[in-house]
Design a protein around this motif. Structure first.
Motif, PDB file in Angstrom:
ATOM      1  N   LEU A 109     103.046 170.267  23.499  1.00 13.32           N
ATOM      2  CA  LEU A 109     104.389 170.830  23.041  1.00 13.32           C
ATOM      3  C   LEU A 109     105.313 170.981  24.366  1.00 13.32           C
ATOM      4  CD1 LEU A 109     106.212 171.733  20.622  1.00 13.32           C
ATOM      5  CD2 LEU A 109     105.172 173.800  21.023  1.00 13.32           C
ATOM      6  N   ILE A 110     104.638 171.554  25.358  1.00 11.12           N
ATOM      7  CA  ILE A 110     105.408 172.075  26.587  1.00 11.12           C
ATOM      8  C   ILE A 110     105.908 170.773  27.093  1.00 11.12           C
ATOM      9  CG2 ILE A 110     105.250 173.132  28.812  1.00 11.12           C
ATOM     10  CD1 ILE A 110     105.276 175.068  26.873  1.00 11.12           C
ATOM     11  N   LYS A 151      94.017 173.667  20.210  1.00 14.33           N
ATOM     12  CA  LYS A 151      94.959 174.353  20.295  1.00 14.33           C
ATOM     13  C   LYS A 151      95.462 174.247  21.653  1.00 14.33           C
ATOM     14  CE  LYS A 151      94.210 177.705  16.938  1.00 14.33           C
ATOM     15  NZ  LYS A 151      93.929 178.962  16.503  1.00 14.33           N
ATOM     16  N   VAL A 152      94.835 174.140  22.887  1.00 14.88           N
ATOM     17  CA  VAL A 152      95.498 174.045  24.164  1.00 14.88           C
ATOM     18  C   VAL A 152      96.104 172.875  24.384  1.00 14.88           C
ATOM     19  CG1 VAL A 152      94.662 174.145  26.687  1.00 14.88           C
ATOM     20  CG2 VAL A 152      93.638 175.856  25.140  1.00 14.88           C
TER      21      VAL A 152
END
Length: 93
Positions: free
Chosen positions: A11-12, A4-5
């Motif tokens: 995504l960022i 997830k991280v």
């Protein structure tokens, strides 16, 4: 949890890179502004080239002889020869 991280970081990063492409320096927005400025400059350049060509043509005519000088005197100054008769045609009023 680690996945997830990593997904969030990716995504960022994708968001930052896409922002930089669209609105950042050398992005699409700046490209469109420069393209519009280039088009204006090309149009102005074409007008100036036409004007320069007209001046060059007029200079060449003046260098060729009295015919061009006589034509300029007739059209721009309204001059006539001594043996000519000037007629002025008025409208209906």
């Amino acid at each position: 949890m680690a996945m997830k991280v990593i997904s969030f970081c990716l995504l960022i990063a994708i968001g930052f890179l896409s922002y930089d492409i669209w609105a950042g320096r050398n992005g699409l927005k700046q490209y469109e502004e420069i393209s519009a400025n280039l088009l204006k400059a090309q149009q102005q350049s074409a007008k100036l080239q036409d004007r320069n060509q007209a001046v060059i043509d007029e200079l060449n005519d003046l260098k060729q002889g009295n015919t061009a000088i006589e034509e300029l005197a007739r059209t721009e100054l309204g001059l006539i020869r001594e043996d000519e008769t000037f007629f002025r045609i008025l409208g209906d009023k």
